[in-house]
Design an enzyme around this catalytic site. Structure first.
Site, PDB file in Angstrom:
ATOM      1  N   THR A 298      17.366  20.449 -24.619  1.00 58.92           N
ATOM      2  CA  THR A 298      17.492  19.674 -23.377  1.00 58.92           C
ATOM      3  C   THR A 298      18.492  20.334 -22.445  1.00 58.92           C
ATOM      4  O   THR A 298      18.261  20.449 -21.230  1.00 58.92           O
ATOM      5  CB  THR A 298      17.933  18.234 -23.690  1.00 58.92           C
ATOM      6  OG1 THR A 298      17.008  17.638 -24.605  1.00 58.92           O
ATOM      7  CG2 THR A 298      17.999  17.394 -22.426  1.00 58.92           C
ATOM      8  N   GLN A 301      16.991  23.400 -20.795  1.00 57.43           N
ATOM      9  CA  GLN A 301      16.086  23.006 -19.724  1.00 57.43           C
ATOM     10  C   GLN A 301      16.868  22.584 -18.485  1.00 57.43           C
ATOM     11  O   GLN A 301      16.475  22.879 -17.358  1.00 57.43           O
ATOM     12  CB  GLN A 301      15.185  21.858 -20.191  1.00 57.43           C
ATOM     13  CG  GLN A 301      14.317  21.232 -19.120  1.00 57.43           C
ATOM     14  CD  GLN A 301      13.262  22.174 -18.558  1.00 57.43           C
ATOM     15  OE1 GLN A 301      12.888  23.155 -19.197  1.00 57.43           O
ATOM     16  NE2 GLN A 301      12.796  21.892 -17.350  1.00 57.43           N
ATOM     17  N   GLU A 302      17.987  21.922 -18.693  1.00 56.26           N
ATOM     18  CA  GLU A 302      18.789  21.414 -17.580  1.00 56.26           C
ATOM     19  C   GLU A 302      19.573  22.522 -16.874  1.00 56.26           C
ATOM     20  O   GLU A 302      19.589  22.593 -15.648  1.00 56.26           O
ATOM     21  CB  GLU A 302      19.768  20.349 -18.084  1.00 56.26           C
ATOM     22  CG  GLU A 302      19.123  19.033 -18.491  1.00 56.26           C
ATOM     23  CD  GLU A 302      18.674  18.216 -17.283  1.00 56.26           C
ATOM     24  OE1 GLU A 302      18.983  18.604 -16.143  1.00 56.26           O
ATOM     25  OE2 GLU A 302      17.990  17.200 -17.482  1.00 56.26           O
ATOM     26  N   SER A 303      20.253  23.374 -17.658  1.00 60.11           N
ATOM     27  CA  SER A 303      21.220  24.297 -17.047  1.00 60.11           C
ATOM     28  C   SER A 303      21.133  25.730 -17.543  1.00 60.11           C
ATOM     29  O   SER A 303      21.923  26.566 -17.101  1.00 60.11           O
ATOM     30  CB  SER A 303      22.633  23.791 -17.331  1.00 60.11           C
ATOM     31  OG  SER A 303      22.922  23.894 -18.728  1.00 60.11           O
ATOM     32  N   TYR A 428       8.789  18.690 -17.819  1.00 56.03           N
ATOM     33  CA  TYR A 428      10.156  18.697 -18.353  1.00 56.03           C
ATOM     34  C   TYR A 428      10.143  18.472 -19.865  1.00 56.03           C
ATOM     35  O   TYR A 428      10.749  19.232 -20.630  1.00 56.03           O
ATOM     36  CB  TYR A 428      10.944  17.594 -17.643  1.00 56.03           C
ATOM     37  CG  TYR A 428      12.351  17.355 -18.122  1.00 56.03           C
ATOM     38  CD1 TYR A 428      13.410  18.113 -17.627  1.00 56.03           C
ATOM     39  CD2 TYR A 428      12.639  16.339 -19.026  1.00 56.03           C
ATOM     40  CE1 TYR A 428      14.719  17.866 -18.042  1.00 56.03           C
ATOM     41  CE2 TYR A 428      13.933  16.091 -19.447  1.00 56.03           C
ATOM     42  CZ  TYR A 428      14.967  16.855 -18.949  1.00 56.03           C
ATOM     43  OH  TYR A 428      16.258  16.602 -19.360  1.00 56.03           O
TER      44      TYR A 428
END
Length: 478
Positions: A298, A301-303, A428
């Site tokens: 996660t 995927q975010e940063s 996502y």
């Protein structure tokens, strides 16, 4: 009326499924006190790891054993010849090994109903010329002996007499795909589903010519004395088909691997080597009851594991938290990796806990991640919309169909919270699932390598080769 129609269909399938022409062998009656399932190792077939057993065939076998009300015994074999021989000798009751329906198998065995479909594709390596025709190859084809791929090549050879190939008995399909990526062989043939799964770890794999289309993946039963088991299998299949189990497993194992980004996959594998070691301990510490690899996936995927990541919308840090969310969960510095990971884990855990109990444990993470992305309220809107469309609001496979509708006025004007970028949420979640699968594979490879280094090399098992990397050793065939 429904039962009457099903009885007719069942009888038709039993008699028309196939005609088996084999030699009669002495039959020793076997009372089904357990379901003995012969199989092969593979991520979509059967794998065992620290997280438990998995695989499309394994999951279906578990359900079939429950349907029969007998214990399940998975019996993995190292090659197809041993597997076929075991079924003919009544050492196992059924073969569940991701095998496609072929004329040769139809002649030797009874074939169960279709589980899913695949294409047979020619596989080569990134950088090699794209083959235009089976005769346009710049190297040799290597395939598994006794596989459906040998049958395909044999048929092609009738039209192209110069076509030749190598057959191997001491490798499996996974190993051949790895050999393609490592430039050890030029070409192989594989099922499309296997290529889709493996290119997450081997991004240099390329699918070329489609040699066979829409082949049914089936289970194999003994050629004789299997009427009762076939009847039970067909009734079970009918039940699970109506219940949506086949659709669920199809989505679980293949739904998130269809999208593929070569550059992103290579970048992620590099990041696992160069960036993740700095933060792995933080993910493990703050994951708590979550799988740390899902938390790490996660975060990527975010940063992309950048603690200083910022976006124009105001989200920041490793877990890209908003200011209100950070304040709510007690995070003061979103750019501090430790705080951000701790906060992201807490927020994700809260999303999971807020979900209705009707959502199965195995799918709660995907619902929670969608909530993490577009908000819990929009996910609830999508669930209500799914229900109104007579879809299952507790099944991720159905929510994936509905979430993109939140971008269409026809649908979002009927919801409580209105417009949301639902297709973005689907992408996502699918991306995180792919990253997670890759992390599990790399983690298991690392554990296997460490285990091999700790054991003396001259203590090889007499039972045969070890399981594929990332697996533990279940019961071997006697």
């Amino acid at each position: 009326m429904t039962r009457f129609l099903f009885a007719i269909i069942l009888g038709f399938l039993l008699t028309a499924c196939q005609q088996v022409t084999v030699e009669e062998t002495e039959y020793v009656p076997h009372k089904l006190t357990e379901l003995r399932v012969g199989t092969l190792y593979g991520p979509q077939i059967y794998m065992t790891s620290g997280q438990g057993n998995s695989g499309f065939d394994y999951d279906m076998a578990v359900l079939f054993a429950e349907y029969l009300d007998v214990p399940l015994k998975m019996v993995p074999y190292t090659n197809r010849a041993e597997l076929y021989d075991a079924l003919k000798k009544n050492e196992i009751d059924i073969i569940a090994a991701g095998m496609t329906e072929t004329p040769a198998r139809r002649e030797q065995f009874r074939l169960g109903p279709p589980l899913y479909r695949v294409n047979q594709v020619l596989v080569y390596r990134e950088g090699m010329p794209t083959p235009k025709d089976i005769t346009d190859l710049k190297g040799k084809i290597t395939v598994i002996a006794d596989s459906s791929f040998v049958e395909t090549l044999t048929q092609l050879q009738k039209r192209h007499p110069t076509l030749v190939w190598d057959q191997v008995t001491d490798k499996d399909s996974e190993e051949l795909l790895a050999m393609i990526a490592n430039k050890e062989i030029d070409y192989t043939i594989a099922d499309s589903s296997s290529v889709q799964i493996n290119r997450r770890y081997l991004p240099d794999l390329r699918s070329g010519l489609v040699l066979e289309e829409k082949l049914d993946v089936v289970w194999l039963l003994p050629p004789t004395h299997s009427d009762s088991l076939m009847s039970q299998l067909l009734a079970f299949w009918h039940q699970e088909k109506l219940a949506g189990t086949l659709d669920h497993l199809n989505e679980k194992y293949f739904g998130h691997v269809k999208r593929f980004d070569y550059i992103d996959t290579r970048a992620f594998l590099r990041a696992i080597e160069t960036v993740l070691p700095r933060y792995r301990q933080l993910f493990e510490t703050h994951a708590g009851d979550l799988d740390w690899r899902k938390l790490a996936a996660t975060s990527y995927q975010e940063s992309h594991w950048n603690p200083n990541a910022r976006s124009p919308t105001g989200v920041r840090g490793m877990m890209m938290l908003t200011q209100p969310t950070a304040k709510e969960i007690g995070i003061t510095n979103r750019l501090d990796a430790k705080e951000s990971i701790r906060g992201g884990a807490a927020y994700l855990r809260d999303m999971i806990n807020r979900l209705p109990e009707s959502i199965p444990e195995s799918q709660r993470m995907w619902f929670a991640l969608a909530s993490y992305n577009i908000g819990y309220a929009h996910v609830e809107d999508a669930r209500k919309l799914a229900e109104s469309m007579e879809l299952n609001p507790n099944a991720w496979r159905d929510l994936k169909k509905v979430l993109p509708l939140l971008q269409k006025r026809k649908y979002y004007q009927k919801t409580r919270y209105g417009y949301a970028r639902g297709s973005e949420a689907v992408h996502y979640v699918d991306s995180i699932r792919r990253y997670y699968d890759t992390l599990v594979w790399v983690d298991n490879q690392s554990k296997q390598q460490n285990s091999d280094e700790e054991e003396p090399s001259d203590l090889a098992s007499e039972d045969g080769p070890a399981p594929v990397p990332g697996t533990l050793s279940p019961d071997k065939p006697k």
